[in-house]
Design a protein around this motif. Structure first.
Motif, short mmCIF file in Angstrom:
data_model
loop_
_atom_site.label_atom_id
_atom_site.label_comp_id
_atom_site.label_asym_id
_atom_site.label_seq_id
_atom_site.Cartn_x
_atom_site.Cartn_y
_atom_site.Cartn_z
N PRO A 218 58.90 65.37 -52.57
CA PRO A 218 58.60 66.21 -51.29
C PRO A 218 57.73 66.81 -50.65
O PRO A 218 57.58 65.80 -49.26
N ARG A 219 56.77 67.21 -51.05
CA ARG A 219 55.72 66.80 -49.99
C ARG A 219 54.87 65.45 -50.47
O ARG A 219 53.99 65.74 -48.62
N ALA A 220 55.29 64.65 -50.69
CA ALA A 220 54.00 63.46 -51.00
C ALA A 220 54.84 62.90 -49.71
O ALA A 220 54.87 62.24 -49.26
N ALA A 221 55.87 62.81 -50.06
CA ALA A 221 57.17 61.94 -48.81
C ALA A 221 56.99 62.43 -47.52
O ALA A 221 56.71 61.79 -46.25
N GLN A 222 56.78 64.07 -47.50
CA GLN A 222 56.25 64.48 -45.61
C GLN A 222 55.04 63.70 -45.22
O GLN A 222 54.33 63.40 -44.32
N ARG A 223 53.92 64.12 -46.50
CA ARG A 223 52.32 63.51 -45.81
C ARG A 223 52.48 62.02 -45.52
O ARG A 223 52.01 61.64 -44.94
N TRP A 224 53.91 61.16 -46.70
CA TRP A 224 54.09 59.20 -45.84
C TRP A 224 54.04 59.60 -44.69
O TRP A 224 54.17 58.91 -43.43
N THR A 225 55.29 60.78 -44.50
CA THR A 225 56.15 59.96 -43.23
C THR A 225 55.03 60.54 -42.09
O THR A 225 54.71 60.03 -40.56
N ASP A 226 54.48 61.48 -42.16
CA ASP A 226 53.34 61.53 -41.19
C ASP A 226 52.11 61.00 -40.59
O ASP A 226 51.66 60.47 -40.08
N GLN A 227 51.98 60.13 -42.13
CA GLN A 227 50.89 59.05 -41.72
C GLN A 227 51.16 58.05 -41.33
O GLN A 227 50.73 57.36 -40.41
N MET A 228 52.74 57.74 -40.64
CA MET A 228 53.64 56.86 -39.65
C MET A 228 52.80 57.12 -38.63
O MET A 228 53.05 56.12 -37.38
N HIS A 229 52.80 58.28 -38.49
CA HIS A 229 51.96 58.49 -37.00
C HIS A 229 51.02 58.31 -36.65
O HIS A 229 50.68 58.08 -35.28
N THR A 230 49.87 58.52 -37.70
CA THR A 230 48.53 57.88 -37.40
C THR A 230 47.88 56.80 -37.71
O THR A 230 47.05 55.96 -37.42
N ASP A 231 48.40 56.58 -39.15
CA ASP A 231 47.99 55.17 -39.80
C ASP A 231 49.37 54.61 -40.20
O ASP A 231 49.66 54.44 -41.58
N LEU A 232 50.27 52.93 -39.34
CA LEU A 232 50.73 53.22 -39.75
C LEU A 232 51.21 51.82 -41.27
O LEU A 232 51.93 51.54 -41.82
N PRO A 233 49.47 50.64 -40.82
CA PRO A 233 49.39 50.22 -42.08
C PRO A 233 49.64 50.50 -43.08
O PRO A 233 50.48 49.78 -44.78
N ALA A 234 48.79 51.72 -43.18
CA ALA A 234 48.49 52.44 -44.61
C ALA A 234 50.03 52.42 -45.07
O ALA A 234 50.11 52.65 -46.18
N ALA A 235 50.85 53.32 -43.82
CA ALA A 235 52.06 53.75 -44.44
C ALA A 235 52.51 52.42 -45.19
O ALA A 235 53.45 52.62 -45.62
N LEU A 236 53.20 51.28 -44.59
CA LEU A 236 53.55 49.78 -44.97
C LEU A 236 52.65 50.16 -46.28
O LEU A 236 53.72 49.47 -47.25
N GLU A 237 52.14 49.69 -46.54
CA GLU A 237 51.47 49.45 -47.99
C GLU A 237 51.82 50.61 -49.37
O GLU A 237 51.96 49.65 -50.08
N LEU A 238 52.08 51.63 -48.14
CA LEU A 238 52.35 52.28 -49.24
C LEU A 238 54.05 52.49 -49.96
O LEU A 238 54.60 51.94 -50.73
#
Length: 309
Positions: A218-238
């Motif tokens: 859950p914590r990693a999923a939250q970090r990934w979700t937060d990343q979508m606000h700030t760095d969507l290309p990196a979130a898409l790579e993950l």
């Protein structure tokens, strides 16, 4: 908690999952520990009694005990929470809703009656009565791919127009055309899609996920979700690596061996190793042996190191 508005239902919501003992009973001590870990993980919210919580296979006394514990812990910590009152029987679903009103969830999740697929008029009649019983708390409609009636965007829009208390939907998602149709048909609904497609969905207008990825951690999923606000290309790579793991390591349990979605959700939790829930499902459904989690964990760690920090 106070009733949520549709624009407050956002982000990464983690599922409550039932630890089942060898005698087929719910282990409430382990369930309490699981809720504590989920709260501490800092997710955007928690929800109960989705498919992975085996809502279809609980007695009513168990339903009440689960939700008394769940609501108490969420309320004590200020964690936003939704309660699922779903059941294949609309009468039982309505009774479940009436019994949880005093627990003050932020929203209530429902499925459409599932023994025989309802018409538009019947679906509206069902949601209207559920909304009357839940007021002032709104409804979130769970319409998974295996529902007897899989709703199209335009059908969801008609339900939203007819039932103003409908705040959001939980659906699988779709391609770019599907997102455009959803935006046109139901622009004010909170749109939650499959967790492993959330970054793509986020870029197309989704608002969050009741997340299978949170099962892995859950914590990693939250970090990934937060990343979508700030760095969507990196979130898409993950997301591409998450989907590769799901495709190659998780989906074959469903496509080749006939296990259920809830069986693989529990397997993901065991792979992530963040909580002692186990993989056992309630009779008569098969579960995946814990040894498979041990086999898959090194693969997941290599492919998704972000989930094992």
């Amino acid at each position: 908690m106070n009733p949520l508005r549709s624009d407050q239902i956002r982000g990464n919501w983690a599922a409550l999952v039932l630890p089942i003992d060898a005698d087929d009973r719910i282990d409430f001590a382990r369930l309490a520990d699981e809720i504590d870990v989920l709260v501490a993980s800092g997710v955007d919210g928690l929800y109960s009694n989705g498919t992975t919580a085996e809502f279809y296979n609980q007695t009513e006394a168990e339903f009440d005990a689960i939700h008394a514990l769940f609501a108490e812990k969420c309320a004590a910590t200020g964690m936003p929470f939704q309660i699922g009152v779903s059941h294949m029987s609309p009468a039982i679903s309505l009774e479940r809703l009436r019994r949880v009103r005093d627990l003050h969830p932020g929203a209530v999740q429902v499925i459409l009656p599932d023994w025989f697929p309802p018409t538009d008029a019947e679906a509206i009649a069902f949601l209207e009565r559920m909304a009357d019983a839940s007021a002032p708390v709104g409804l979130v409609l769970y319409n998974p791919p295996h529902a007897k009636r899989k709703l199209q965007p335009e059908e969801i829009g008609r339900l939203a127009d007819a039932v103003p208390a409908l705040l959001g939907v939980k659906v699988a998602g779709g391609d770019a055309d599907w997102y455009a149709r959803m935006k046109a048909a139901a622009p004010d609904l909170s749109l939650f899609v499959a967790g492993h497609t959330l970054a793509t969905g986020w870029g197309r207008g989704a608002h969050g996920a009741y997340s299978n990825v949170a099962c892995l951690h859950p914590r990693a999923a939250q970090r990934w979700t937060d990343q979508m606000h700030t760095d969507l290309p990196a979130a898409l790579e993950l997301e591409t690596r998450i989907q590769a793991f799901m495709r190659d390591c998780i989906h074959p349990f469903i496509s080749d061996q006939g296990y259920s979605n809830q069986a693989v959700d529990k397997l993901l939790m065991a792979v992530g190793g963040w909580c002692d829930v186990g993989t056992r499902l309630r009779w008569p459904y098969r579960w995946i042996p814990l040894s498979e989690a041990d086999r898959l964990r090194p693969i997941a760690r290599d492919l998704l190191p972000e989930f094992f920090v």
